[in-house]
Design an enzyme around this catalytic site. Structure first.
Site, mmCIF file in Angstrom:
data_model
loop_
_atom_site.group_PDB
_atom_site.id
_atom_site.type_symbol
_atom_site.label_atom_id
_atom_site.label_comp_id
_atom_site.label_asym_id
_atom_site.label_seq_id
_atom_site.Cartn_x
_atom_site.Cartn_y
_atom_site.Cartn_z
ATOM 1 C CB CYS A 81 -0.967 -0.029 1.178
ATOM 2 S SG CYS A 81 -2.316 1.180 1.028
ATOM 3 C CG HIS A 176 -3.658 -3.504 3.197
ATOM 4 N ND1 HIS A 176 -2.660 -3.034 4.034
ATOM 5 C CD2 HIS A 176 -4.269 -2.414 2.671
ATOM 6 C CE1 HIS A 176 -2.678 -1.710 4.020
ATOM 7 N NE2 HIS A 176 -3.636 -1.310 3.203
ATOM 8 C CD GLU A 178 -1.224 -5.865 5.500
ATOM 9 O OE1 GLU A 178 -1.225 -4.657 5.785
ATOM 10 O OE2 GLU A 178 -1.023 -6.280 4.328
ATOM 11 C CB SER A 230 -8.324 -9.881 34.468
ATOM 12 O OG SER A 230 -7.895 -10.599 33.323
ATOM 13 N N GLY A 232 -8.525 -13.536 32.690
ATOM 14 C CA GLY A 232 -8.556 -13.653 31.245
ATOM 15 C C GLY A 232 -7.316 -14.349 30.716
ATOM 16 C CB SER A 235 -3.918 -11.212 33.225
ATOM 17 O OG SER A 235 -5.093 -11.934 33.517
ATOM 18 C CB SER A 236 -4.221 -16.684 32.514
ATOM 19 O OG SER A 236 -5.425 -16.322 33.136
#
EC number: 6.3.5.2
Length: 539
Positions: A81, A176, A178, A230, A232, A235-236
């Site tokens: 692009c 694009h 990607e 949290s 989630g 963070s885990s």
């Protein structure tokens, strides 16, 4: 030593997807700003260079160029692009404003049997021309090829949609490759990285674990780290990775801000104390958070407040740890790019994320973000490699601000209670409902997905509380209660997403259960918006 690809970022929102596709080919890559020095490019010693897209214009912003070393190194270069346009300008071609801007789906004709596009096509026209289904996003166009280049692709409104100088290994496309919307995009990038650049596909997750563990140990030394847990995925996995690196130097702080999913606290403590044997401090701060959110309706302000309160809680806990110098977070790439916080600082901000936008400059702790350069699917792969249980790793993402960004407008405790129960019903139905052959025949899923739960077939699903009331009828009486929206999406990278085509029977059961079991709700709607134009979360 791994072969390396250097990705120069000109400020595109999807530059990180280029890195994701390169890593999927098991090749190491790094993203750096386009204005790095010539010495940096030479010392990086890339096997190839990729130039990203940008929201800028090549002829309006004359400073947004690739370093001269890109052209002096003698390695293959791929322009995407804006990257194609700056390649054209810097090598003697011509770029001009397009009368017909292209944003979205397009069909591109491939020309010239180049090494990049050889035998890559989605369909053929009756005249026998090979065609590609791609995603365009540009206002400028290349109007004149640089010396030594030949035409590689075109559309009716963009006659030069791709160009190549194969003698020097220079290739460029206006679309694009990607993004997932470009059907053969991954194949094109693999062709460039593995075939044209000749990189060895030897970068795997176990290598990343070793490198990340070594980096964490080097950064932290003998100091202590606190991490906001949290429950989630992000963070885990961050907790597991840091715990592997420094063990009991890590203290996880689980903050119940009153905006968690149903039974979240119980699950978090069982997982981390029971399974990982990590140090976890459980803090009930719901009164503090909800008090500061009272009367606040602006979503940006809500995110900032939640982020600020998280920091205050962490700082208070850190004072109890004499050697705590680091605050760890599960920040991942989509968080960073949507906050305009990429390494280039050039991406346009879409929304603030509590992990990055909510942190004050005066934070008394240093920041440790070991997942900052990873996408969600990479984070899951990392979690599996670290030995985390599947029920933890493949849990749907949950935002740090929690239900605070799933309650539109002001956050109230009773709103959160209603939403929590509705969300739990939706998730329960998704988990227990399996895809059928009839679903596959209707095009709702692939044949090889029959027998899997709809929870596993969606990337993220949740309920949203709408602070508006509608009239309903229950029994012989009139009701005037609140509305919830159900949201389910399918995606691989969370940068773009499609709304999930769930079976009507499943949606009907969810609606009936929510209305009958959650007193205070009398209407359920389903969100059929993709990303873009919508974001996955409503706020």
């Amino acid at each position: 030593m791994h072969d390396k690809i250097l990705i120069l970022d000109f400020g595109s929102q999807v530059t990180q997807l280029i890195a994701r596709r390169v890593r999927e080919a098991h090749v190491y890559c790094e993203i750096h700003p386009n204005d790095v020095s010539d010495d940096f490019v030479r010392e990086f010693a890339p096997k190839a260079i990729i130039l990203s897209g940008s929201h800028a214009s090549t002829y309006e912003d004359h400073q947004l160029r690739a370093p001269q070393a890109v052209w002096d190194l003698g390695v293959p270069v791929l322009g995407i692009c804006y990257g194609m346009q700056t390649m054209a300008v810097q090598l003697g071609g011509k770029v001009e404003w397009s009368d017909h801007r292209e944003f979205g789906y397009a069909e591109v004709r491939a020309h010239g049997h180049t090494n990049l596009l050889k035998d890559i096509e989605d369909f053929r026209t009756p005249e026998g021309h090979g065609m590609l289904k791609v995603w365009m996003s540009h206002g400028d166009k290349v109007a004149g090829l640089p010396p030594g280049f030949k035409l590689m692709a075109s559309t009716p409104s963009c006659p030069i949609a791709g160009m190549a100088d194969e003698a020097r290994g220079y290739y460029a496309v206006q679309f694009h490759p990607e993004v997932t919307h470009t059907a053969k995009g991954r194949q094109m990038l693999e062709r460039f990285v593995l075939g044209i650049a000749g990189c060895k596909p030897d970068w795997v997750m176990r290598d990343h674990i070793e490198e990340a563990v070594a980096k964490i140990r080097e950064q932290v030394g003998d100091e202590e780290v606190i991490l906001g847990l949290s429950g989630g995925v992000d963070s885990s996995v961050a907790a597991a990775l840091i715990h592997r690196a420094i063990g009991d130097q890590l203290t996880c702080v689980f903050v119940d801000h009153g905006l968690l999913r149903q039974d979240e606290g119980k699950l978090v403590m069982e997982m981390f104390v029971g399974r990982l044997h990590a140090k976890v401090v459980h803090i009930d701060a719901s009164e503090q958070f909800l008090g500061h959110l009272a009367g606040v309706t602006d979503p940006e302000q809500k995110r900032k407040i939640i982020g600020r309160e998280f920091v205050e809680v962490f700082q208070a806990e850190a004072r109890k740890l004499s050697n705590a110098k680091w605050l760890a977070q599960g920040t991942i790439y989509p968080d960073v790019v949507e906050s305009g916080g990429t390494k280039t600082k050039k991406a346009t901000t879409i929304k603030s994320h509590h992990n990055v936008g909510g942190l004050p400059e005066t934070l008394g702790l240093k920041l440790l973000e070991p997942l900052r350069d990873l996408f969600k699917d990479e984070v899951r792969e990392l979690g599996v490699a670290l030995g985390l249980p599947p029920e933890m790793v493949y849990r749907h993402p949950f935002p740090g601000p929690g239900l605070g960004v799933r309650i539109l407008g002001e956050v109230k405790r009773d709103y959160a209670d209603l939403l929590r129960r509705a969300d739990a019903i939706f998730i329960e139905e998704l988990r227990k409902t399996l895809a059928t052959e009839q679903d596959a025949a209707a095009g709702l899923c692939e044949p090889d997905q029959v027998g899997k739960s709809w929870y596993d077939l969606t990337s993220q699903a949740f309920a949203v509380f709408l602070p508006v009331k509608s009239v309903g009828v229950m029994g012989d009486g009139r009701t005037y209660d609140y509305v919830v929206a159900l949201r389910a999406v399918q995606t691989t990278d969370f940068m773009t997403a499609h709304w999930a085509h769930l079976p009507y029977a499943l949606l009907g059961r969810c609606s009936n259960r929510i209305i009958n079991e959650v007193r205070g709700l009398n209407r359920v709607v389903y969100d059929v918006s993709g990303k873009p134009p919508a974001t996955i979360e409503w706020e």
